[in-house]
Write a protein that holds these residues in place. Structure first.
Motif, short mmCIF file in Angstrom:
data_model
loop_
_atom_site.label_atom_id
_atom_site.label_comp_id
_atom_site.label_asym_id
_atom_site.label_seq_id
_atom_site.Cartn_x
_atom_site.Cartn_y
_atom_site.Cartn_z
N ILE A 313 0.87 -1.19 0.00
CA ILE A 313 0.00 0.00 0.00
C ILE A 313 0.90 1.23 0.00
CG2 ILE A 313 -1.72 1.34 1.28
CD1 ILE A 313 -2.81 -1.17 2.42
N TRP A 314 0.81 2.02 -1.05
CA TRP A 314 1.57 3.27 -1.09
C TRP A 314 0.77 4.35 -0.36
CZ3 TRP A 314 6.46 3.36 -2.28
CH2 TRP A 314 6.99 2.40 -3.15
N CYS A 315 1.42 4.99 0.62
CA CYS A 315 0.75 5.98 1.46
C CYS A 315 1.52 7.29 1.46
CB CYS A 315 0.60 5.47 2.89
SG CYS A 315 -0.50 4.04 3.05
N ILE A 316 0.81 8.36 1.72
CA ILE A 316 1.41 9.69 1.77
C ILE A 316 1.20 10.27 3.16
CG2 ILE A 316 -0.68 10.87 0.94
CD1 ILE A 316 1.23 12.77 -0.61
N LYS A 317 2.23 10.96 3.67
CA LYS A 317 2.12 11.61 4.98
C LYS A 317 1.18 12.81 4.83
CE LYS A 317 3.17 12.35 9.29
NZ LYS A 317 4.49 12.88 9.64
N ALA A 318 0.09 12.80 5.61
CA ALA A 318 -0.95 13.81 5.44
C ALA A 318 -0.87 14.92 6.46
CB ALA A 318 -2.34 13.15 5.51
N TRP A 319 -0.46 14.61 7.67
CA TRP A 319 -0.33 15.66 8.69
C TRP A 319 0.75 15.23 9.67
CZ3 TRP A 319 -4.41 12.22 8.81
CH2 TRP A 319 -4.59 11.47 9.96
N SER A 320 1.30 16.21 10.36
CA SER A 320 2.39 15.93 11.30
C SER A 320 1.81 15.49 12.62
CB SER A 320 3.26 17.19 11.51
OG SER A 320 3.93 17.51 10.32
N ALA A 321 2.26 14.35 13.09
CA ALA A 321 1.84 13.83 14.38
C ALA A 321 3.07 13.68 15.25
CB ALA A 321 1.15 12.48 14.21
N PRO A 322 2.98 14.00 16.54
CA PRO A 322 4.15 13.91 17.40
C PRO A 322 4.57 12.47 17.63
CG PRO A 322 2.20 14.33 18.71
CD PRO A 322 1.78 14.40 17.27
#
Length: 469
Positions: A313-322
């Protein structure tokens, strides 16, 4: 009847009866508050509006009482930026604009910061009884509804997410920058990522990813305020040529159809190839290169050309999480938040100007600005030095004048008092005064003026010095 209560109106009862007959829910949407036209009153079931409405907004919550199934509780929070009036009445409104219930409310003032000098959120809960609470529903506008503190505490108490679950989610979150693309070999998408499936997302909900992708993959049907993710399902990802010349003419992010590299095949025509017939006899014949209209090879292979591969599954980083970067030693931090002294590391507040001026507080820090405040100087022929109040406010002034009976001005006014004024005659035998001796007499008139005399003779040059505070 209780002093304060909620009363279903006749219009509300009729609306409820009609809803039951039609088998549709009762939809409550808004609550309004009023000042009762200046006085507390007993509500009338015939009411179709409040006596004098001052504010209206959406309901926050509507739920059944835990102990009485026919009791409903409606809640609303009036924001802090409205007010300046008393609340003595309230009304519950249906989605069709019918006053369903009217509330006699304890007289309470709702301040607003702009005019009252203070502001606060105002929480109202109305309890009313209906014959069938299960058919009453709440219409909520998610863009304006605010959660009350009680609702949040109750929501958290239900354990929607436990501490362990929250820590587990944080541990899974990635520190990769938004827009990074990585592959996962199992059907589990970690927090902070989206599958690259060509779906449409809200720019308001994911502003960082929207800013990164822009409209690069939009098709024109996303709608206002939305953007589209690239589609990666069933696709191989290939490094952008970027001027190398291996895969020229490509735009980054563009797709490419399948293809097979140019090649040819050897095909038998007639008898054998070379000196021996594979079938056991006959003369050898030449072999054919390229296509021959009346000859075909057998079909083999699949519907596409592909290498060996692994499905991911190719995924993209959508938001910054700590992420958990390590343990924090709370005990060590506690030492740093204690009061700092000459021998102990810690924290200290910046002193106020009155604290600096008083000079008695040994637990605050003095900034250069506060240290400098009150100091002034004019290093000229007629000048002064003025020290800040925390140094006593001492002021020293000097100058040269010609003696006369007229009032003269200090270069700067003394803040409180001039305590000393002295002078010497500025003449000698070479300056026109000859050997004459003069008696100088200085007189302080006020904090701003003085006189300087030399006996009965005027026009004599005099140097003077004044001290005060």
């Amino acid at each position: 009847m209780a002093d304060y209560y909620t009363l279903l109106t006749n219009a509300g009862i009729a609306y409820e009866t009609a809803c039951k007959a039609a088998g549709v829910p009762i939809k409550l949407a808004q609550i309004s508050v009023g000042d009762g036209n200046g006085a507390v009153y007993n509500p009338d079931a015939n009411a179709k509006a409040l006596k004098r409405e001052v504010w209206r907004g959406p309901l926050n919550a509507l739920f059944q009482d835990e102990k009485n199934a026919n009791w409903l509780m409606a809640e609303v929070t009036i924001p802090s930026d409205v007010g300046g009036w008393y609340v003595r009445e309230a009304g519950l409104w249906t989605d069709t604009g019918i006053l369903y219930a009217v509330v006699k409310y304890p007289e309470s003032y709702k301040p607003v910061l702009a005019t009252s000098g203070s502001g606060k959120e105002f929480y109202i809960r109305s309890i009313f009884e209906t014959s069938n609470a299960s058919i009453v529903t709440l219409l909520i506008d998610d863009t304006v509804v605010k959660a009350t503190r009680a609702w949040v505490m109750d929501y958290l108490a239900k354990g929607t997410y436990s501490k362990a679950e929250i820590e587990a989610m944080i541990a899974k979150a990635s520190a990769l920058p938004v827009g990074s693309v990585i592959a996962f070999p199992v059907d589990k998408i970690p927090p902070g990522f989206f599958e690259l499936d060509g779906s449409v997302k809200s720019a308001a909900a994911y502003p960082d990813l929207s800013s990164f992708l822009g409209s690069a993959f939009n098709k024109g049907d996303e709608g206002a305020g939305n953007f589209r993710l690239p589609e990666s399902r069933g696709e191989f990802l290939r490094g952008w040529d970027h001027g190398r010349g291996v895969d020229p003419g490509r735009v980054i992010g563009s797709g490419q159809a399948q293809s097979v590299q140019k090649h040819d095949h050897a095909m038998w025509s007639g008898g054998s190839y070379g000196s021996t017939n594979p079938a056991g006899g006959g003369a050898a014949a030449a072999w054919v290169n390229g296509a021959v209209s009346d000859m075909r090879t057998g079909i083999t292979g699949s519907d596409e050309t592909r290498p060996r591969n692994l499905a991911v599954i190719w995924c993209i980083k959508a938001w910054s999480a700590p992420i958990n970067q390590g343990s924090i030693d709370i005990a060590a931090l506690a030492l740093l938040v204690s009061q700092a002294t000459e021998v102990k590391q810690g924290t200290a507040k910046v002193g106020t100007q009155p604290q600096v001026n008083a000079g008695v507080n040994d637990e605050v820090i003095v900034t250069p600005k506060k240290l400098r405040l009150g100091f002034a100087a004019s290093l000229t022929a007629n000048g002064y030095l003025m020290f800040p109040s925390w140094l006593g406010g001492l002021t020293i002034q000097w100058g040269s004048v010609t003696s006369s009976a007229a009032a003269l001005s200090f270069p700067i006014a003394f803040a409180t008092n001039c305590t000393y004024l002295g002078a010497t005659v500025n003449v000698d035998a070479n300056s026109g005064g000859g050997g004459t001796e003069y008696m100088t007499m200085g007189t302080v008139i006020s904090n701003t003026q003085f006189k300087m005399r030399t006996g009965t003779v005027n026009g004599v040059p005099v140097r003077w010095l004044a001290v005060g505070y």
